[in-house]
Scaffold this motif. Structure first.
Motif, PDB file in Angstrom:
ATOM      1  N   PRO A 219      -8.785  -6.415  -5.395  1.00 10.53           N
ATOM      2  CA  PRO A 219     -10.037  -7.122  -5.573  1.00 10.53           C
ATOM      3  C   PRO A 219     -10.978  -6.300  -6.431  1.00 10.53           C
ATOM      4  O   PRO A 219     -10.991  -5.082  -6.337  1.00 10.53           O
ATOM      5  CB  PRO A 219     -10.568  -7.259  -4.134  1.00 10.53           C
TER       6      PRO A 219
ATOM      7  N   TYR B  81      -0.211 -10.608   1.664  1.00 14.68           N
ATOM      8  CA  TYR B  81      -1.106 -10.012   2.680  1.00 14.68           C
ATOM      9  C   TYR B  81      -1.756 -11.071   3.582  1.00 14.68           C
ATOM     10  O   TYR B  81      -1.779 -10.917   4.798  1.00 14.68           O
ATOM     11  CB  TYR B  81      -2.216  -9.182   2.010  1.00 14.68           C
ATOM     12  N   GLN B  82      -2.342 -12.117   2.961  1.00 13.50           N
ATOM     13  CA  GLN B  82      -3.030 -13.107   3.799  1.00 13.50           C
ATOM     14  C   GLN B  82      -2.014 -14.158   4.295  1.00 13.50           C
ATOM     15  O   GLN B  82      -2.044 -14.541   5.460  1.00 13.50           O
ATOM     16  CB  GLN B  82      -4.173 -13.781   3.020  1.00 13.50           C
TER      17      GLN B  82
ATOM     18  N   SER C  11      -0.592 -10.759  -4.211  1.00 15.24           N
ATOM     19  CA  SER C  11      -1.100  -9.950  -3.088  1.00 15.24           C
ATOM     20  C   SER C  11      -1.628 -10.851  -1.981  1.00 15.24           C
ATOM     21  O   SER C  11      -1.401 -10.600  -0.800  1.00 15.24           O
ATOM     22  CB  SER C  11      -2.235  -9.027  -3.548  1.00 15.24           C
ATOM     23  N   SER C  12      -2.336 -11.911  -2.355  1.00 14.64           N
ATOM     24  CA  SER C  12      -2.872 -12.818  -1.327  1.00 14.64           C
ATOM     25  C   SER C  12      -1.746 -13.542  -0.593  1.00 14.64           C
ATOM     26  O   SER C  12      -1.812 -13.744   0.619  1.00 14.64           O
ATOM     27  CB  SER C  12      -3.818 -13.851  -1.948  1.00 14.64           C
TER      28      SER C  12
ATOM     29  N   ASP D 169       0.852  -1.196   0.000  1.00 14.36           N
ATOM     30  CA  ASP D 169       0.000   0.000   0.000  1.00 14.36           C
ATOM     31  C   ASP D 169       0.885   1.243   0.000  1.00 14.36           C
ATOM     32  O   ASP D 169       1.882   1.300   0.707  1.00 14.36           O
ATOM     33  CB  ASP D 169      -0.890  -0.003   1.252  1.00 14.36           C
TER      34      ASP D 169
ATOM     35  N   ARG E 116      -2.847  -5.761  -9.157  1.00 15.05           N
ATOM     36  CA  ARG E 116      -2.826  -6.869  -8.193  1.00 15.05           C
ATOM     37  C   ARG E 116      -3.397  -8.162  -8.779  1.00 15.05           C
ATOM     38  O   ARG E 116      -4.304  -8.150  -9.603  1.00 15.05           O
ATOM     39  CB  ARG E 116      -3.597  -6.572  -6.893  1.00 15.05           C
TER      40      ARG E 116
ATOM     41  N   LYS F 211       1.348   2.099  -7.056  1.00 18.88           N
ATOM     42  CA  LYS F 211       0.999   1.069  -8.041  1.00 18.88           C
ATOM     43  C   LYS F 211      -0.253   1.380  -8.851  1.00 18.88           C
ATOM     44  O   LYS F 211      -0.261   1.213 -10.069  1.00 18.88           O
ATOM     45  CB  LYS F 211       0.856  -0.224  -7.231  1.00 18.88           C
TER      46      LYS F 211
ATOM     47  N   ARG G 201     -11.274 -13.434  -7.101  1.00 18.61           N
ATOM     48  CA  ARG G 201     -10.251 -13.686  -8.147  1.00 18.61           C
ATOM     49  C   ARG G 201     -10.762 -14.700  -9.165  1.00 18.61           C
ATOM     50  O   ARG G 201     -10.581 -14.538 -10.371  1.00 18.61           O
ATOM     51  CB  ARG G 201      -8.982 -14.193  -7.442  1.00 18.61           C
TER      52      ARG G 201
ATOM     53  N   ARG H 143     -15.204  -7.024  -3.096  1.00 15.82           N
ATOM     54  CA  ARG H 143     -14.233  -6.007  -2.651  1.00 15.82           C
ATOM     55  C   ARG H 143     -14.825  -5.131  -1.539  1.00 15.82           C
ATOM     56  O   ARG H 143     -14.209  -4.916  -0.498  1.00 15.82           O
ATOM     57  CB  ARG H 143     -13.828  -5.122  -3.844  1.00 15.82           C
TER      58      ARG H 143
ATOM     59  N   LEU I 186      -7.919  -2.583   5.355  1.00 14.75           N
ATOM     60  CA  LEU I 186      -6.517  -3.027   5.381  1.00 14.75           C
ATOM     61  C   LEU I 186      -5.545  -1.861   5.555  1.00 14.75           C
ATOM     62  O   LEU I 186      -4.530  -1.991   6.232  1.00 14.75           O
ATOM     63  CB  LEU I 186      -6.188  -3.862   4.136  1.00 14.75           C
TER      64      LEU I 186
ATOM     65  N   TYR J 270     -11.031 -13.141  -1.057  1.00 18.56           N
ATOM     66  CA  TYR J 270     -10.129 -12.665  -2.115  1.00 18.56           C
ATOM     67  C   TYR J 270     -10.019 -13.711  -3.225  1.00 18.56           C
ATOM     68  O   TYR J 270     -10.049 -13.376  -4.411  1.00 18.56           O
ATOM     69  CB  TYR J 270      -8.725 -12.375  -1.553  1.00 18.56           C
TER      70      TYR J 270
HETATM   71  P1  TMP Z   1      -5.726  -1.681  -3.457  1.00 19.85           P
HETATM   72  O1  TMP Z   1      -5.436  -0.675  -2.376  1.00 19.85           O
HETATM   73  O2  TMP Z   1      -4.555  -2.025  -4.302  1.00 19.85           O
HETATM   74  O3  TMP Z   1      -6.961  -1.344  -4.261  1.00 19.85           O
HETATM   75  O4  TMP Z   1      -6.081  -3.070  -2.698  1.00 19.85           O
HETATM   76  C1  TMP Z   1      -6.976  -3.071  -1.630  1.00 19.85           C
HETATM   77  C2  TMP Z   1      -6.378  -3.775  -0.441  1.00 19.85           C
HETATM   78  O5  TMP Z   1      -6.556  -5.192  -0.563  1.00 19.85           O
HETATM   79  C3  TMP Z   1      -4.886  -3.543  -0.227  1.00 19.85           C
HETATM   80  O6  TMP Z   1      -4.674  -3.214   1.134  1.00 19.85           O
HETATM   81  C4  TMP Z   1      -4.264  -4.876  -0.526  1.00 19.85           C
HETATM   82  C5  TMP Z   1      -5.369  -5.857  -0.182  1.00 19.85           C
HETATM   83  N1  TMP Z   1      -5.324  -7.141  -0.868  1.00 19.85           N
HETATM   84  C6  TMP Z   1      -5.110  -8.298  -0.116  1.00 19.85           C
HETATM   85  O7  TMP Z   1      -4.932  -8.223   1.104  1.00 19.85           O
HETATM   86  N2  TMP Z   1      -5.122  -9.505  -0.747  1.00 19.85           N
HETATM   87  C7  TMP Z   1      -5.355  -9.631  -2.080  1.00 19.85           C
HETATM   88  O8  TMP Z   1      -5.353 -10.751  -2.615  1.00 19.85           O
HETATM   89  C8  TMP Z   1      -5.576  -8.417  -2.856  1.00 19.85           C
HETATM   90  C9  TMP Z   1      -5.845  -8.530  -4.328  1.00 19.85           C
HETATM   91  C10 TMP Z   1      -5.552  -7.211  -2.205  1.00 19.85           C
END
Ligand code: TMP
Length: 211
Positions: free
Chosen positions: A41, A105-106, A101-102, A13, A97, A17, A75, A51, A156, A71
């Motif tokens: 998402p 982040y996850q 990202s998953s 974040d 993304r 991007k 996807r 999302r 997030l 997520y």
């Molecule tokens: P964005 O800010 O790029 O629009 O994405 C929204 C948020 O979602 C960002 O904090 C990253 C998070 N994210 C995940 O945690 N896992 C995922 O698989 C994706 C695609 C985004």
């Protein structure tokens, strides 16, 4: 018919991007490429609804695995409804993304485990991965400082620095695992420089993969 391609953009974040990927998409269109720009998402109606559900700051009770599954579900729908049909029609799909990202982040941020998150995503995407991923590198604190000034922070964005540091560590593992697919750019540079460099890089990459 021209060959379609699937290119994703990744980064923490506040890495710039979204701004840069959208400018690159416009630049490629101006240069005559048939580009479909999309995001995760989201990207299509059902996945945009997912999302909203995931990112709504009110949903504080959402469990980490529920989040990971949502997520992956978004996807799946995005892939079958938009990404694959456009690639099959010979277009260049640029997605802000995708699965990396998953994993970051996850898998690492939420501490579910990269392998576990990878497995549920493989069920969703059946091995369909981007051919090229543009990665914007930035220090997590710099990223957080940049999003600090936003009027609206999603669920997030509101996580603390330790979460965002784990996400960065997650991306380090992704970079190692997918060295051949990832092309890394320094997110501290100006938007103009990054946009033109990335655009040129993608054009060269497409040309090299034309045959
Ligand atoms: P964005 O800010 O790029 O629009 O994405 C929204 C948020 O979602 C960002 O904090 C990253 C998070 N994210 C995940 O945690 N896992 C995922 O698989 C994706 C695609 C985004």
């Amino acid at each position: 018919m021209k060959k379609g391609h699937f290119i994703s953009f990744e980064g923490p974040d506040g890495s710039g991007k979204t701004t840069i990927s959208s400018l690159v998409s416009q630049a490629l269109k101006k240069r005559g490429f048939d580009v479909v720009y999309t995001r995760e998402p989201g990207g299509i109606r059902i996945s945009e609804m997912i999302r909203d559900l995931i990112l709504d700051p009110k949903n504080v009770e959402m469990d980490a695995k529920t989040e990971a599954l949502l997520y992956a579900a978004g996807r799946r729908q995005h892939l079958v409804e938009k990404i694959i049909p456009n690639i099959d029609a010979g277009r260049i799909v640029l997605s802000d993304r995708f699965v990396d990202s998953s994993l970051a982040y996850q898998g690492v941020g939420r501490e579910i485990g990269i392998k576990e998150v990878f497995d549920i995503n493989m069920f969703a995407i059946e091995g369909y991965m981007p051919e090229l991923t543009i990665y914007l590198d930035i220090d997590p604190q710099v990223g957080l400082d940049r999003i600090g000034s936003r009027d609206f922070k999603d669920r997030l964005d509101q996580e603390d620095i330790s979460f965002h540091e784990r996400v960065s560590q997650g991306y380090e593992l992704v970079k190692e695992k997918y060295q051949e697919r990832l092309k890394i750019f320094d997110g501290n540079r100006s938007i103009e420089d990054l946009t033109s460099e990335i655009t040129e890089y993608i054009i060269e990459w497409i040309t090299a993969h034309e045959a």
